[in-house]
Motif scaffolding. Structure first.
Motif, PDB file in Angstrom:
ATOM      1  N   VAL A   1       0.853  -1.191   0.000  1.00 27.58           N
ATOM      2  CA  VAL A   1       0.000   0.000   0.000  1.00 27.58           C
ATOM      3  C   VAL A   1       0.880   1.228   0.000  1.00 27.58           C
ATOM      4  N   ARG A   2       0.553   2.162  -0.857  1.00 27.16           N
ATOM      5  CA  ARG A   2       1.323   3.389  -0.970  1.00 27.16           C
ATOM      6  C   ARG A   2       0.395   4.599  -0.972  1.00 27.16           C
ATOM      7  N   GLN A   3       0.762   5.611  -0.201  1.00 24.12           N
ATOM      8  CA  GLN A   3       0.015   6.865  -0.224  1.00 24.12           C
ATOM      9  C   GLN A   3       0.655   7.778  -1.260  1.00 24.12           C
ATOM     10  N   VAL A   4      -0.167   8.437  -2.053  1.00 28.36           N
ATOM     11  CA  VAL A   4       0.320   9.321  -3.106  1.00 28.36           C
ATOM     12  C   VAL A   4      -0.190  10.727  -2.814  1.00 28.36           C
ATOM     13  N   ALA A   5       0.713  11.701  -2.859  1.00 26.45           N
ATOM     14  CA  ALA A   5       0.327  13.095  -2.623  1.00 26.45           C
ATOM     15  C   ALA A   5      -0.501  13.617  -3.801  1.00 26.45           C
ATOM     16  N   MET A   6      -1.333  14.600  -3.526  1.00 29.60           N
ATOM     17  CA  MET A   6      -2.214  15.147  -4.560  1.00 29.60           C
ATOM     18  C   MET A   6      -1.434  15.694  -5.759  1.00 29.60           C
ATOM     19  N   ASN A   7      -0.270  16.261  -5.522  1.00 29.73           N
ATOM     20  CA  ASN A   7       0.507  16.862  -6.613  1.00 29.73           C
ATOM     21  C   ASN A   7       1.477  15.875  -7.261  1.00 29.73           C
ATOM     22  N   GLU A   8       1.443  14.623  -6.813  1.00 32.55           N
ATOM     23  CA  GLU A   8       2.347  13.598  -7.333  1.00 32.55           C
ATOM     24  C   GLU A   8       1.621  12.784  -8.406  1.00 32.55           C
ATOM     25  N   ARG A  26      -9.118  14.313 -13.066  1.00 33.10           N
ATOM     26  CA  ARG A  26      -7.739  14.726 -13.374  1.00 33.10           C
ATOM     27  C   ARG A  26      -6.736  13.684 -12.898  1.00 33.10           C
ATOM     28  N   VAL A  27      -6.961  13.155 -11.696  1.00 32.96           N
ATOM     29  CA  VAL A  27      -6.051  12.134 -11.158  1.00 32.96           C
ATOM     30  C   VAL A  27      -6.095  10.891 -12.036  1.00 32.96           C
ATOM     31  N   LEU A  28      -7.289  10.458 -12.427  1.00 28.93           N
ATOM     32  CA  LEU A  28      -7.414   9.267 -13.267  1.00 28.93           C
ATOM     33  C   LEU A  28      -6.736   9.459 -14.620  1.00 28.93           C
ATOM     34  N   ARG A  29      -6.889  10.631 -15.207  1.00 27.52           N
ATOM     35  CA  ARG A  29      -6.232  10.905 -16.504  1.00 27.52           C
ATOM     36  C   ARG A  29      -4.716  10.910 -16.367  1.00 27.52           C
ATOM     37  N   ALA A  30      -4.213  11.289 -15.197  1.00 29.09           N
ATOM     38  CA  ALA A  30      -2.761  11.330 -14.964  1.00 29.09           C
ATOM     39  C   ALA A  30      -2.207   9.966 -14.551  1.00 29.09           C
ATOM     40  N   ALA A  31      -3.084   8.941 -14.506  1.00 21.86           N
ATOM     41  CA  ALA A  31      -2.661   7.616 -14.036  1.00 21.86           C
ATOM     42  C   ALA A  31      -2.962   6.538 -15.076  1.00 21.86           C
ATOM     43  N   PRO A  32      -2.373   6.653 -16.275  1.00 24.10           N
ATOM     44  CA  PRO A  32      -2.688   5.655 -17.301  1.00 24.10           C
ATOM     45  C   PRO A  32      -2.203   4.254 -16.949  1.00 24.10           C
ATOM     46  N   GLY A  33      -1.243   4.145 -16.016  1.00 20.02           N
ATOM     47  CA  GLY A  33      -0.714   2.846 -15.640  1.00 20.02           C
ATOM     48  C   GLY A  33      -1.483   2.143 -14.533  1.00 20.02           C
ATOM     49  N   ALA A  34      -2.559   2.771 -14.040  1.00 22.12           N
ATOM     50  CA  ALA A  34      -3.364   2.146 -12.993  1.00 22.12           C
ATOM     51  C   ALA A  34      -4.409   1.248 -13.643  1.00 22.12           C
TER      52      ALA A  34
END
Length: 198
Positions: free
Chosen positions: A105-112, A132-140
């Motif tokens: 489990v990893r916590q990710v900062a809002m600006n990361e 916006r977060v989902l668009r910035a996370a194509p590898g999820a």
């Protein structure tokens, strides 16, 4: 009169929920008495139930082979926007395995930028921010949100509160785009399953 449960009993109930298969966990979440919500706060109970669901979702999702760097690598969960949820998930996952793999489990900062992970949970009710977060996370792969319209923003699963109970909706199109196969057992307990533009 409000019923208060001792800490020991609350912990025992939470541990039992983690041992339940998903349909039984859903039934417990749907039928839990309101008195439980008063103990430790409604938000804390909601967070525990959602964390238990997130942990269980891993066992009902099939990830592509290329999602793992090595055959015994961990299933990774990233949490954006909630230190409390990351801590709760880490507590639940500690020492546990899903499909023979440990859970990280990893916590990710809002600006990361969110890393490539098996499950990405975006906390909070702001749908635009979640998008916006989902668009910035194509590898999820398996993306989960808890905002209004989460599926519209590209989430595979979106938590909702229905009649004061934690439920979830599923987008089969988003799962297909993310190359994740969801078990029919998961779909049968979803509040709503969306396919196409419906």
């Amino acid at each position: 009169m409000k019923t208060k449960l001792p800490d020991r009993m609350r912990r025992r109930l939470a541990c039992r929920a983690l041992a339940l298969p998903l349909p039984l966990l859903l039934a417990a979440a749907v039928t839990a008495p309101r008195a439980l919500a008063d103990v430790g706060g409604a938000q804390a109970l909601e967070r525990r139930v959602k964390a238990a669901f997130l942990y269980k979702f891993l066992g009902y999702a099939e990830f592509p082979a290329h999602a793992f760097v090595d055959p015994s690598g961990p299933l990774t969960i990233a949490v954006v926007g909630s230190e409390d949820m990351a801590a709760e998930l880490a507590r639940i996952a500690s020492g546990r395995m899903v499909a023979g793999r440990p859970i990280a489990v990893r916590q990710v900062a809002m600006n990361e930028a969110p890393p490539a992970v098996h499950l990405l949970f975006v906390a909070g009710s702001d749908g635009e921010r979640a998008g916006r977060v989902l668009r910035a996370a194509p590898g999820a792969y398996l993306t989960v949100t808890e905002c209004d319209g989460g599926l519209r923003h590209g989430s595979v699963i979106n938590f909702r509160i229905v009649d004061q109970r934690v439920r979830f909706d599923v987008s089969l199109d988003a799962a297909e785009k993310k190359n994740v196969k969801l078990s029919s057992r998961l779909l049968t307990v979803a509040n709503r399953v969306q396919k196409g533009g419906s």
